[in-house]
Design a protein around this motif. Structure first.
Motif, mmCIF file in Angstrom:
data_model
loop_
_atom_site.group_PDB
_atom_site.id
_atom_site.type_symbol
_atom_site.label_atom_id
_atom_site.label_comp_id
_atom_site.label_asym_id
_atom_site.label_seq_id
_atom_site.Cartn_x
_atom_site.Cartn_y
_atom_site.Cartn_z
ATOM 1 N N GLN A 1 0.988 -1.195 0.166
ATOM 2 C CA GLN A 1 -0.068 0.228 -0.456
ATOM 3 C C GLN A 1 0.755 1.482 0.106
ATOM 4 O O GLN A 1 0.321 2.107 0.674
ATOM 5 C CB GLN A 1 -0.764 -0.113 0.785
ATOM 6 C CG GLN A 1 -2.202 -0.884 1.766
ATOM 7 C CD GLN A 1 -2.979 -0.854 2.183
ATOM 8 O OE1 GLN A 1 -3.192 -0.252 3.356
ATOM 9 N NE2 GLN A 1 -3.872 -1.861 2.210
ATOM 10 N N PHE A 2 2.279 1.322 0.168
ATOM 11 C CA PHE A 2 3.005 2.602 -0.277
ATOM 12 C C PHE A 2 3.180 2.024 -1.806
ATOM 13 O O PHE A 2 4.453 1.902 -2.386
ATOM 14 C CB PHE A 2 3.961 2.157 0.823
ATOM 15 C CG PHE A 2 4.766 2.878 1.382
ATOM 16 C CD1 PHE A 2 4.246 4.017 2.212
ATOM 17 C CD2 PHE A 2 6.397 3.377 0.680
ATOM 18 C CE1 PHE A 2 5.497 5.829 1.804
ATOM 19 C CE2 PHE A 2 7.022 4.952 0.692
ATOM 20 C CZ PHE A 2 6.634 5.726 1.195
ATOM 21 N N ASN A 3 3.463 3.133 -2.261
ATOM 22 C CA ASN A 3 4.624 3.411 -3.952
ATOM 23 C C ASN A 3 4.170 4.841 -4.261
ATOM 24 O O ASN A 3 4.222 6.150 -3.326
ATOM 25 C CB ASN A 3 2.747 3.184 -4.209
ATOM 26 C CG ASN A 3 2.169 1.814 -4.701
ATOM 27 O OD1 ASN A 3 2.485 1.245 -4.786
ATOM 28 N ND2 ASN A 3 0.865 2.407 -4.258
ATOM 29 N N THR A 4 5.742 4.373 -4.380
ATOM 30 C CA THR A 4 6.397 6.110 -4.630
ATOM 31 C C THR A 4 6.860 5.963 -6.368
ATOM 32 O O THR A 4 7.282 5.229 -6.703
ATOM 33 C CB THR A 4 7.379 5.673 -3.514
ATOM 34 O OG1 THR A 4 7.385 5.508 -2.702
ATOM 35 C CG2 THR A 4 8.552 6.989 -4.292
ATOM 36 N N ALA A 5 6.179 6.684 -7.218
ATOM 37 C CA ALA A 5 6.731 7.565 -8.314
ATOM 38 C C ALA A 5 7.874 6.990 -8.637
ATOM 39 O O ALA A 5 9.093 7.660 -8.152
ATOM 40 C CB ALA A 5 5.555 8.001 -8.596
ATOM 41 N N SER A 6 8.691 6.642 -9.164
ATOM 42 C CA SER A 6 10.130 6.373 -9.360
ATOM 43 C C SER A 6 10.777 5.720 -10.360
ATOM 44 O O SER A 6 9.560 5.063 -11.744
ATOM 45 C CB SER A 6 11.008 5.326 -8.481
ATOM 46 O OG SER A 6 10.230 3.905 -8.989
ATOM 47 N N THR A 7 12.352 6.338 -11.355
ATOM 48 C CA THR A 7 12.349 6.405 -12.484
ATOM 49 C C THR A 7 13.825 5.646 -12.554
ATOM 50 O O THR A 7 15.059 6.052 -11.444
ATOM 51 C CB THR A 7 12.628 7.507 -13.128
ATOM 52 O OG1 THR A 7 11.758 8.076 -13.682
ATOM 53 C CG2 THR A 7 13.230 7.301 -14.369
ATOM 54 N N THR A 8 14.307 4.038 -12.558
ATOM 55 C CA THR A 8 14.916 3.169 -12.375
ATOM 56 C C THR A 8 16.583 3.611 -13.753
ATOM 57 O O THR A 8 15.470 3.525 -15.058
ATOM 58 C CB THR A 8 14.926 2.189 -12.353
ATOM 59 O OG1 THR A 8 13.883 1.916 -11.593
ATOM 60 C CG2 THR A 8 15.941 0.886 -12.062
ATOM 61 N N LEU A 9 17.462 3.772 -13.395
ATOM 62 C CA LEU A 9 18.716 4.352 -14.522
ATOM 63 C C LEU A 9 19.795 3.337 -13.814
ATOM 64 O O LEU A 9 19.950 3.407 -12.961
ATOM 65 C CB LEU A 9 18.384 5.659 -14.536
ATOM 66 C CG LEU A 9 17.483 6.492 -15.072
ATOM 67 C CD1 LEU A 9 17.866 8.281 -14.744
ATOM 68 C CD2 LEU A 9 17.078 6.281 -16.102
ATOM 69 N N PRO A 10 20.489 2.918 -15.050
ATOM 70 C CA PRO A 10 21.985 2.639 -14.518
ATOM 71 C C PRO A 10 22.611 3.132 -14.251
ATOM 72 O O PRO A 10 22.197 4.601 -14.793
ATOM 73 C CB PRO A 10 21.719 1.884 -16.068
ATOM 74 C CG PRO A 10 21.487 2.338 -17.420
ATOM 75 C CD PRO A 10 20.250 2.711 -16.254
ATOM 76 N N LEU A 11 23.866 2.903 -13.333
ATOM 77 C CA LEU A 11 24.673 4.235 -12.614
ATOM 78 C C LEU A 11 25.197 4.747 -13.699
ATOM 79 O O LEU A 11 25.727 6.192 -13.602
ATOM 80 C CB LEU A 11 25.182 3.034 -11.694
ATOM 81 C CG LEU A 11 26.058 3.955 -10.730
ATOM 82 C CD1 LEU A 11 25.426 5.072 -9.501
ATOM 83 C CD2 LEU A 11 27.289 3.246 -9.845
ATOM 84 N N ALA A 12 25.757 4.321 -14.438
ATOM 85 C CA ALA A 12 26.494 4.659 -15.323
ATOM 86 C C ALA A 12 25.036 6.225 -16.117
ATOM 87 O O ALA A 12 25.989 6.722 -17.170
ATOM 88 C CB ALA A 12 26.659 3.956 -16.977
ATOM 89 N N GLN A 13 24.471 6.016 -16.037
ATOM 90 C CA GLN A 13 23.694 7.672 -16.644
ATOM 91 C C GLN A 13 23.158 8.333 -15.034
ATOM 92 O O GLN A 13 22.766 9.329 -15.117
ATOM 93 C CB GLN A 13 22.305 7.585 -16.807
ATOM 94 C CG GLN A 13 21.997 5.760 -18.101
ATOM 95 C CD GLN A 13 21.160 5.735 -18.864
ATOM 96 O OE1 GLN A 13 20.035 6.404 -18.297
ATOM 97 N NE2 GLN A 13 20.950 4.966 -19.813
#
Length: 67
Positions: free
Chosen positions: A37-49
């Protein structure tokens, strides 16, 4: 805390609130997370970026992964 999932908290912001407040809220936060029930809008990117996206103006939380 949830035991059926691989749960990792990384990051901070912890210094912005008193430890007593953090500890008081932690059980409820863990309950919400474990119930999905806990949602956080996120964007996942590789560390290289990281350099190219560090100042991203998006409202989503940036999560950099090491893969």
């Amino acid at each position: 805390m949830p035991r059926a999932v691989d749960f990792t908290l990384i990051g901070s912001g912890q210094g912005s609130i008193a430890p007593q407040t953090y500890l008081r809220e932690l059980p409820e936060l863990a309950r919400l997370i474990s119930q999905g029930q806990f949602n956080t809008a996120s964007t996942t990117l590789p560390l290289a970026q990281v350099t190219a996206n560090w100042t991203n103006a998006d409202d989503k939380r940036l999560v950099f992964t090491n893969n």
